[in-house]
Scaffold this active site. Structure first.
Site, PDB file in Angstrom:
ATOM      1  N   ILE A  43      10.322  18.052  28.296  1.00  0.00           N
ATOM      2  CA  ILE A  43       8.917  17.834  28.666  1.00  0.00           C
ATOM      3  C   ILE A  43       8.704  16.331  28.822  1.00  0.00           C
ATOM      4  O   ILE A  43       9.122  15.558  27.960  1.00  0.00           O
ATOM      5  CB  ILE A  43       7.985  18.385  27.569  1.00  0.00           C
ATOM      6  CG1 ILE A  43       8.159  19.906  27.472  1.00  0.00           C
ATOM      7  CG2 ILE A  43       6.529  18.027  27.870  1.00  0.00           C
ATOM      8  CD1 ILE A  43       7.478  20.533  26.277  1.00  0.00           C
ATOM      9  N   MET A  64      15.203  20.075  31.541  1.00  0.00           N
ATOM     10  CA  MET A  64      14.724  20.896  30.434  1.00  0.00           C
ATOM     11  C   MET A  64      13.940  20.127  29.382  1.00  0.00           C
ATOM     12  O   MET A  64      13.724  20.629  28.286  1.00  0.00           O
ATOM     13  CB  MET A  64      15.907  21.616  29.785  1.00  0.00           C
ATOM     14  CG  MET A  64      16.640  22.555  30.740  1.00  0.00           C
ATOM     15  SD  MET A  64      15.522  23.620  31.667  1.00  0.00           S
ATOM     16  CE  MET A  64      15.271  24.913  30.471  1.00  0.00           C
ATOM     17  N   ASN A 121      20.042  23.869  42.171  1.00  0.00           N
ATOM     18  CA  ASN A 121      18.889  23.392  42.952  1.00  0.00           C
ATOM     19  C   ASN A 121      19.121  21.966  43.439  1.00  0.00           C
ATOM     20  O   ASN A 121      18.696  21.597  44.529  1.00  0.00           O
ATOM     21  CB  ASN A 121      17.618  23.515  42.117  1.00  0.00           C
ATOM     22  CG  ASN A 121      17.210  24.967  41.981  1.00  0.00           C
ATOM     23  OD1 ASN A 121      16.744  25.570  42.934  1.00  0.00           O
ATOM     24  ND2 ASN A 121      17.457  25.539  40.819  1.00  0.00           N
ATOM     25  N   HIS A 141       9.721  25.767  39.094  1.00  0.00           N
ATOM     26  CA  HIS A 141       9.664  26.686  37.950  1.00  0.00           C
ATOM     27  C   HIS A 141       9.816  28.127  38.451  1.00  0.00           C
ATOM     28  O   HIS A 141       9.135  28.536  39.401  1.00  0.00           O
ATOM     29  CB  HIS A 141       8.323  26.512  37.213  1.00  0.00           C
ATOM     30  CG  HIS A 141       8.225  27.319  35.978  1.00  0.00           C
ATOM     31  ND1 HIS A 141       9.063  27.117  34.886  1.00  0.00           N
ATOM     32  CD2 HIS A 141       7.436  28.360  35.642  1.00  0.00           C
ATOM     33  CE1 HIS A 141       8.766  28.003  33.946  1.00  0.00           C
ATOM     34  NE2 HIS A 141       7.786  28.771  34.379  1.00  0.00           N
TER      35      HIS A 141
HETATM   36  C1  GRF Z   1      16.527  27.306  37.431  1.00  0.00           C
HETATM   37  O1  GRF Z   1      15.978  28.629  37.305  1.00  0.00           O
HETATM   38  C2  GRF Z   1      15.425  26.293  37.314  1.00  0.00           C
HETATM   39  O2  GRF Z   1      14.213  26.659  37.935  1.00  0.00           O
HETATM   40  C3  GRF Z   1      15.246  26.268  35.841  1.00  0.00           C
HETATM   41  O3  GRF Z   1      16.582  26.128  35.388  1.00  0.00           O
HETATM   42  C4  GRF Z   1      17.398  26.986  36.213  1.00  0.00           C
HETATM   43  C5  GRF Z   1      18.685  26.247  36.503  1.00  0.00           C
HETATM   44  O4  GRF Z   1      18.642  25.630  37.700  1.00  0.00           O
HETATM   45  N1  GRF Z   1      14.401  25.207  35.391  1.00  0.00           N
HETATM   46  P1  GRF Z   1      19.884  24.744  38.258  1.00  0.00           P
HETATM   47  O5  GRF Z   1      20.956  25.707  38.725  1.00  0.00           O
HETATM   48  O6  GRF Z   1      20.387  23.871  37.110  1.00  0.00           O
HETATM   49  O7  GRF Z   1      19.307  23.963  39.374  1.00  0.00           O
END
Ligand code: GRF
Length: 200
Positions: free
Chosen positions: A95, A93, A13, A113
Protein backbone atom coordinates in the site's frame (compact mmCIF):
# COMPACT_ATOMS: atom_id res chain seq x y z
CA UNK A 1 6.34 9.57 -22.45
CA UNK A 2 8.21 7.77 -19.69
CA UNK A 3 6.58 5.00 -17.63
CA UNK A 4 7.87 3.45 -14.40
CA UNK A 5 6.33 0.08 -13.52
CA UNK A 6 6.12 -1.31 -9.98
CA UNK A 7 5.88 -5.08 -9.48
CA UNK A 8 6.11 -7.66 -6.73
CA UNK A 9 5.91 -10.99 -8.52
CA UNK A 10 5.42 -12.90 -11.74
CA UNK A 11 5.15 -9.77 -13.89
CA UNK A 12 2.75 -11.00 -16.58
CA UNK A 13 1.15 -7.53 -16.62
CA UNK A 14 4.58 -5.92 -16.87
CA UNK A 15 5.21 -8.23 -19.83
CA UNK A 16 1.98 -7.02 -21.44
CA UNK A 17 3.23 -3.43 -21.07
CA UNK A 18 6.68 -4.32 -22.45
CA UNK A 19 5.12 -6.09 -25.44
CA UNK A 20 2.81 -3.12 -26.07
CA UNK A 21 5.71 -0.63 -26.09
CA UNK A 22 7.60 -2.94 -28.47
CA UNK A 23 4.71 -3.50 -30.90
CA UNK A 24 3.64 0.14 -30.86
CA UNK A 25 0.24 -0.18 -29.20
CA UNK A 26 1.65 1.76 -26.23
CA UNK A 27 3.66 4.74 -27.43
CA UNK A 28 5.84 5.13 -24.37
CA UNK A 29 9.14 4.01 -22.89
CA UNK A 30 9.38 1.97 -19.71
CA UNK A 31 12.39 3.65 -18.08
CA UNK A 32 12.46 1.68 -14.82
CA UNK A 33 10.96 -1.41 -13.20
CA UNK A 34 10.86 -1.43 -9.40
CA UNK A 35 10.25 -4.65 -7.51
CA UNK A 36 9.44 -4.95 -3.82
CA UNK A 37 10.79 -8.53 -3.99
CA UNK A 38 14.30 -9.56 -5.06
CA UNK A 39 12.89 -12.87 -6.25
CA UNK A 40 10.20 -11.42 -8.53
CA UNK A 41 10.24 -13.17 -11.91
CA UNK A 42 9.19 -9.82 -13.41
CA UNK A 43 12.77 -8.60 -12.87
CA UNK A 44 13.95 -11.17 -15.42
CA UNK A 45 11.37 -9.88 -17.88
CA UNK A 46 12.67 -6.33 -17.44
CA UNK A 47 16.28 -7.44 -17.84
CA UNK A 48 15.40 -9.37 -21.00
CA UNK A 49 13.92 -6.14 -22.36
CA UNK A 50 16.99 -4.11 -21.31
CA UNK A 51 14.93 -2.06 -18.86
CA UNK A 52 16.74 -0.76 -15.75
CA UNK A 53 15.56 -2.42 -12.53
CA UNK A 54 15.52 -1.46 -8.88
CA UNK A 55 14.93 -4.01 -6.11
CA UNK A 56 13.48 -2.10 -3.16
CA UNK A 57 12.30 -4.47 -0.40
CA UNK A 58 10.38 -3.13 2.57
CA UNK A 59 11.95 -5.78 4.81
CA UNK A 60 15.33 -4.04 4.64
CA UNK A 61 13.72 -0.95 6.20
CA UNK A 62 12.03 -3.05 8.87
CA UNK A 63 15.33 -4.82 9.66
CA UNK A 64 17.01 -1.41 10.00
CA UNK A 65 14.25 -0.20 12.33
CA UNK A 66 13.15 2.36 9.76
CA UNK A 67 9.52 3.31 9.29
CA UNK A 68 7.15 2.48 6.46
CA UNK A 69 6.89 6.22 5.79
CA UNK A 70 10.66 6.44 5.28
CA UNK A 71 10.33 3.59 2.80
CA UNK A 72 7.65 5.46 0.85
CA UNK A 73 9.62 8.72 0.88
CA UNK A 74 12.82 7.03 -0.30
CA UNK A 75 10.95 5.05 -2.95
CA UNK A 76 9.45 8.27 -4.32
CA UNK A 77 12.88 9.94 -4.41
CA UNK A 78 14.42 7.04 -6.32
CA UNK A 79 11.59 7.00 -8.86
CA UNK A 80 11.56 10.79 -9.30
CA UNK A 81 15.06 10.55 -10.78
CA UNK A 82 13.49 8.77 -13.76
CA UNK A 83 11.00 11.64 -14.25
CA UNK A 84 8.03 9.38 -15.02
CA UNK A 85 4.98 10.76 -16.78
CA UNK A 86 3.13 7.72 -15.46
CA UNK A 87 3.67 5.15 -12.70
CA UNK A 88 1.88 1.83 -13.21
CA UNK A 89 1.33 -0.58 -10.30
CA UNK A 90 1.25 -3.99 -11.96
CA UNK A 91 0.97 -6.68 -9.34
CA UNK A 92 2.54 -4.34 -6.74
CA UNK A 93 1.63 -5.70 -3.33
CA UNK A 94 2.37 -2.77 -1.00
CA UNK A 95 0.00 0.00 0.00
CA UNK A 96 1.46 3.38 -0.99
CA UNK A 97 0.85 6.26 1.42
CA UNK A 98 0.31 9.92 0.58
CA UNK A 99 4.02 10.46 1.42
CA UNK A 100 4.65 8.60 -1.82
CA UNK A 101 1.62 9.63 -3.84
CA UNK A 102 1.93 13.37 -3.12
CA UNK A 103 5.15 13.43 -5.14
CA UNK A 104 3.26 12.34 -8.25
CA UNK A 105 -0.03 14.12 -8.99
CA UNK A 106 -2.77 11.53 -8.27
CA UNK A 107 -3.50 11.20 -11.96
CA UNK A 108 0.02 9.90 -12.62
CA UNK A 109 -0.23 6.71 -10.57
CA UNK A 110 -2.53 3.93 -11.78
CA UNK A 111 -3.22 0.45 -10.44
CA UNK A 112 -4.56 -2.73 -11.95
CA UNK A 113 -6.94 -4.68 -9.74
CA UNK A 114 -8.59 -8.00 -10.65
CA UNK A 115 -12.11 -7.11 -9.50
CA UNK A 116 -14.88 -4.61 -10.28
CA UNK A 117 -14.94 -1.21 -8.52
CA UNK A 118 -15.79 -1.57 -4.84
CA UNK A 119 -16.30 -5.37 -5.02
CA UNK A 120 -13.24 -7.09 -3.59
CA UNK A 121 -10.70 -4.47 -2.58
CA UNK A 122 -7.41 -5.74 -1.23
CA UNK A 123 -5.57 -8.99 -1.71
CA UNK A 124 -6.72 -12.33 -3.08
CA UNK A 125 -9.57 -10.69 -4.99
CA UNK A 126 -9.96 -13.44 -7.60
CA UNK A 127 -10.33 -16.20 -5.01
CA UNK A 128 -12.76 -14.08 -2.97
CA UNK A 129 -14.87 -13.43 -6.07
CA UNK A 130 -14.84 -17.13 -6.97
CA UNK A 131 -16.00 -18.10 -3.50
CA UNK A 132 -18.72 -15.42 -3.53
CA UNK A 133 -19.91 -16.84 -6.87
CA UNK A 134 -20.01 -20.35 -5.41
CA UNK A 135 -22.13 -18.98 -2.57
CA UNK A 136 -24.51 -17.51 -5.14
CA UNK A 137 -23.67 -13.94 -4.09
CA UNK A 138 -22.39 -12.69 -7.45
CA UNK A 139 -22.88 -13.75 -11.06
CA UNK A 140 -19.77 -12.16 -12.58
CA UNK A 141 -16.57 -10.38 -11.64
CA UNK A 142 -14.12 -8.20 -13.56
CA UNK A 143 -10.91 -6.21 -13.84
CA UNK A 144 -10.27 -2.51 -13.38
CA UNK A 145 -7.57 0.09 -13.77
CA UNK A 146 -7.93 3.08 -11.48
CA UNK A 147 -6.03 6.13 -10.23
CA UNK A 148 -4.22 5.47 -6.96
CA UNK A 149 -5.19 7.30 -3.78
CA UNK A 150 -4.21 6.29 -0.23
CA UNK A 151 -7.42 4.25 0.21
CA UNK A 152 -6.75 0.79 -1.22
CA UNK A 153 -8.17 0.06 -4.68
CA UNK A 154 -10.56 3.02 -4.40
CA UNK A 155 -9.31 5.76 -6.70
CA UNK A 156 -11.15 7.19 -9.72
CA UNK A 157 -11.94 4.51 -12.30
CA UNK A 158 -10.07 4.68 -15.61
CA UNK A 159 -11.34 1.52 -17.29
CA UNK A 160 -13.05 -1.69 -16.20
CA UNK A 161 -14.33 -4.83 -17.89
CA UNK A 162 -16.69 -7.51 -16.64
CA UNK A 163 -15.47 -11.11 -16.63
CA UNK A 164 -17.93 -14.00 -16.74
CA UNK A 165 -17.76 -16.82 -14.22
CA UNK A 166 -18.94 -20.17 -15.61
CA UNK A 167 -20.61 -22.93 -13.61
CA UNK A 168 -17.87 -25.29 -14.78
CA UNK A 169 -15.05 -22.91 -13.74
CA UNK A 170 -12.36 -23.97 -11.36
CA UNK A 171 -10.54 -21.14 -9.57
CA UNK A 172 -7.70 -21.70 -12.03
CA UNK A 173 -10.06 -21.28 -14.99
CA UNK A 174 -11.28 -17.96 -13.59
CA UNK A 175 -7.75 -16.75 -12.85
CA UNK A 176 -6.68 -17.57 -16.40
CA UNK A 177 -9.68 -15.72 -17.86
CA UNK A 178 -9.05 -12.71 -15.59
CA UNK A 179 -5.33 -12.51 -16.35
CA UNK A 180 -6.00 -12.44 -20.09
CA UNK A 181 -8.36 -9.49 -19.57
CA UNK A 182 -5.78 -7.80 -17.29
CA UNK A 183 -3.08 -7.98 -19.95
CA UNK A 184 -5.31 -6.09 -22.36
CA UNK A 185 -6.78 -3.65 -19.83
CA UNK A 186 -3.50 -2.50 -18.33
CA UNK A 187 -2.40 -1.31 -21.77
CA UNK A 188 -5.77 0.30 -22.46
CA UNK A 189 -5.65 2.05 -19.06
CA UNK A 190 -2.13 3.35 -19.63
CA UNK A 191 -3.06 4.63 -23.08
CA UNK A 192 -6.15 6.36 -21.74
CA UNK A 193 -4.24 8.16 -19.01
CA UNK A 194 -1.38 9.17 -21.30
CA UNK A 195 -3.96 10.60 -23.68
CA UNK A 196 -5.58 12.50 -20.81
CA UNK A 197 -2.18 13.77 -19.65
CA UNK A 198 -1.57 14.75 -23.26
CA UNK A 199 2.06 13.73 -23.01
CA UNK A 200 3.96 12.66 -26.11
C1 GRF B 1 -2.56 -9.89 -10.96
O1 GRF B 1 -3.86 -10.47 -10.79
C2 GRF B 1 -2.59 -8.45 -10.51
O2 GRF B 1 -3.77 -7.75 -10.84
C3 GRF B 1 -2.51 -8.64 -9.04
O3 GRF B 1 -1.43 -9.54 -8.92
C4 GRF B 1 -1.58 -10.52 -9.98
C5 GRF B 1 -0.20 -10.81 -10.52
O4 GRF B 1 0.06 -10.08 -11.63
N1 GRF B 1 -2.29 -7.42 -8.33
P1 GRF B 1 1.48 -10.18 -12.42
O5 GRF B 1 1.48 -11.48 -13.19
O6 GRF B 1 2.59 -10.16 -11.37
O7 GRF B 1 1.49 -9.00 -13.30
Amino acid sequence: PRIVVLISGYGSNLQALIDATENGTLKATITLVVSSKATAYGLKRAEAANIPTLVFPLQAYRDAGKSRIEYDIDLAAKIKVYEPDLIVLAGWMLILSSEFLDHFAPKNVINLHPALPGQFNGTDAIRRAYEAYKRGEIQKTGVMVHKVIPEVDSGELIVSEEVAILETDTLDDLQTRIHSVEHRLIVAGANKILHELNVH
